[in-house]
Design a protein around this motif. Structure first.
Motif, PDB file in Angstrom:
ATOM      1  N   LYS A 109       0.714  -1.291   0.661  1.00 26.60           N
ATOM      2  CA  LYS A 109      -0.494   0.124   0.022  1.00 26.60           C
ATOM      3  C   LYS A 109       0.986   1.721   0.288  1.00 26.60           C
ATOM      4  N   ALA A 110       0.829   2.559  -1.338  1.00 27.74           N
ATOM      5  CA  ALA A 110       1.797   3.202  -1.162  1.00 27.74           C
ATOM      6  C   ALA A 110       1.126   4.179  -0.005  1.00 27.74           C
ATOM      7  N   VAL A 111       2.077   4.748   0.905  1.00 29.74           N
ATOM      8  CA  VAL A 111       1.316   5.072   1.967  1.00 29.74           C
ATOM      9  C   VAL A 111       2.093   6.860   2.148  1.00 29.74           C
ATOM     10  N   ASN A 112       2.790   6.762   1.895  1.00 31.02           N
ATOM     11  CA  ASN A 112       3.431   8.187   1.785  1.00 31.02           C
ATOM     12  C   ASN A 112       4.449   8.062   0.511  1.00 31.02           C
ATOM     13  N   ALA A 113       4.466  10.294   0.306  1.00 37.15           N
ATOM     14  CA  ALA A 113       5.321  10.127  -1.288  1.00 37.15           C
ATOM     15  C   ALA A 113       5.667  11.456  -0.040  1.00 37.15           C
ATOM     16  N   PHE A 114       7.071  12.016  -1.106  1.00 35.03           N
ATOM     17  CA  PHE A 114       8.666  13.241  -0.503  1.00 35.03           C
ATOM     18  C   PHE A 114       8.840  12.706  -2.103  1.00 35.03           C
ATOM     19  N   TYR A 115       8.942  14.699  -2.472  1.00 30.20           N
ATOM     20  CA  TYR A 115      10.107  14.795  -4.073  1.00 30.20           C
ATOM     21  C   TYR A 115      10.445  16.241  -3.411  1.00 30.20           C
ATOM     22  N   ASP A 116      10.806  16.262  -4.457  1.00 24.48           N
ATOM     23  CA  ASP A 116      12.327  17.075  -4.582  1.00 24.48           C
ATOM     24  C   ASP A 116      11.210  18.387  -5.286  1.00 24.48           C
ATOM     25  N   SER A 117      12.163  19.903  -4.916  1.00 25.35           N
ATOM     26  CA  SER A 117      11.237  20.746  -5.311  1.00 25.35           C
ATOM     27  C   SER A 117      10.849  20.754  -6.611  1.00 25.35           C
ATOM     28  N   LYS A 118      11.133  20.056  -7.872  1.00 23.02           N
ATOM     29  CA  LYS A 118      10.699  20.087  -8.806  1.00 23.02           C
ATOM     30  C   LYS A 118       9.856  19.100  -9.384  1.00 23.02           C
ATOM     31  N   LYS A 119      10.007  18.034  -8.977  1.00 20.01           N
ATOM     32  CA  LYS A 119       9.222  16.872  -8.509  1.00 20.01           C
ATOM     33  C   LYS A 119       9.413  15.912  -9.541  1.00 20.01           C
ATOM     34  N   TRP A 120      10.661  15.845  -9.839  1.00 23.93           N
ATOM     35  CA  TRP A 120      11.644  14.969 -10.622  1.00 23.93           C
ATOM     36  C   TRP A 120      11.493  13.340 -10.394  1.00 23.93           C
ATOM     37  N   PHE A 121      11.127  13.709  -8.861  1.00 21.77           N
ATOM     38  CA  PHE A 121      12.086  12.293  -7.896  1.00 21.77           C
ATOM     39  C   PHE A 121      11.292  11.816  -6.581  1.00 21.77           C
ATOM     40  N   LEU A 122      10.863  10.997  -6.689  1.00 19.92           N
ATOM     41  CA  LEU A 122       9.929  10.173  -6.019  1.00 19.92           C
ATOM     42  C   LEU A 122      10.566   9.299  -4.816  1.00 19.92           C
TER      43      LEU A 122
END
Ligand code: AVI
Length: 327
Positions: free
Chosen positions: A308-321
């Motif tokens: 179950k995908a429970v958390n998502a953290f992105y860089d400021s450009k949303k290039w990487f998860l």
């Protein structure tokens, strides 16, 4: 403390050279020809990959570093959960630069955990076993030297604590999508309900940005690819003429597949030990895939692997998860 390294070298040791040789011959006898990019990482390849991570165009490392530096507390709190003791396992730990952000925070907040880096390279594991307790006083570390799934089994046999597995750097992208899904499912099968996977995934973005990262001006990526031919020459008694192969990087924005090839510039024969491989002019060797995903594709991948995908953290450009998936 060097003695915490668990080496499997004494156990069934299939000759690595033979496995390498068999894989190379299988790949180069196939139509179309291919080589497995996991073999990029000999000592020279490690060095070239370090250079790549420092080069201007290769964005994934900086993006993920930004996430680990900027979102440390959020990631750690998600990992800590209720505060029970846990094992923090890292698949392919390398020099642990990214995970060190988490380790430092976890130690400062007196989290009850053991760090278990897993790496196929015994050098990496002894390096981490020696250096991390110095740079991170109080860290409990048990390095595991071997194949990922063998070592995950081993980790489960030495402790029944909750497990948090890290698989960073978009290493998942170096497998064809079907294999990636199977890989995630196999990780899941080595875990128990409530355990977690923290996985780093490179996202789709402007195609020019992606292609530039795999076609750097300095030519490091090209040398990184050609290095595998050099490794085959050195370790498998082969006679590739590197000047007769050209690096050809591609990115397909539709599928998100970033693929690299080496193209034979002439009709040529290459001897690998006692085998001869024929190349036609313009024939290619498929070298590597670095798959890019949409966020929803990553969620589908989690689901297919029973996470179950429970958390998502992105860089400021949303290039990487960096996603946290729960078993
Ligand atoms: C290790 N892996 C995630 C890198 C990537 O981006 O696919 C390997 C690499 N290949 C070319 N540049 C970097």
């Amino acid at each position: 403390n060097m003695d915490t390294t668990l080496t499997n070298a004494e156990l069934s040791k299939p000759s690595k050279t033979n496995q390498f040789y068999d894989d190379v011959i299988t790949g180069l006898s196939a139509t179309p020809k291919y080589l497995n990019s996991k073999y990029f990482y000999d000592a020279n390849g490690d060095k070239l990959f370090q250079d790549l991570m420092n080069c201007e165009e290769y964005y994934p490392t900086n993006c993920e570093l930004e996430i680990f530096a900027e979102k440390t507390a959020d990631i750690c709190n998600a990992i800590i959960g209720d505060g029970d003791a846990f094992d923090l396992i890292e698949l392919g730990a390398g020099d642990a630069t990214k995970s060190s952000y988490l380790l430092k925070y976890l130690l400062e907040h007196e989290a009850n955990f053991t760090y278990l880096p897993i790496d196929i390279s015994s050098n990496v594991i002894s390096y981490l076993n020696i250096t991390l307790p110095v740079t991170l006083p109080g860290l409990q570390i048990t390095g595991l030297n071997g194949e990922y799934f063998d070592m995950l089994t081993q980790a489960a046999s030495i402790s029944n604590k909750r497990k948090v597995v890290m698989f960073l750097g978009s290493n998942i992208g170096n497998m064809p999508v079907n294999d990636a899904e199977r890989f995630c499912l196999e990780v899941r099968n080595h875990l128990s309900a409530g355990d977690m996977l923290l996985i780093g995934i490179d996202l789709k973005k402007n195609p020019k940005t992606v292609l530039a990262a795999y076609n750097d001006k300095e030519g490091i990526t090209k040398r990184f690819n050609l290095n595998l031919l050099e490794r085959i020459n050195r370790e498998l008694n082969a006679d590739f003429d590197l000047s007769q192969f050209e690096h050809y990087p591609t990115y397909d924005p539709e599928t998100g597949a970033c693929k690299s090839y080496l193209i034979s510039l002439i009709d040529q024969k290459v001897n690998i030990n006692s085998k001869t491989i024929n190349f036609l002019k313009d024939e290619y060797i498929f070298m590597e895939i670095s798959q890019k995903f949409t966020v929803s594709q990553t969620e589908q991948m989690a689901e297919k692997a029973s996470f179950k995908a429970v958390n998502a953290f992105y860089d400021s450009k949303k290039w990487f998860l960096d996603a946290i998936w729960q078993a």
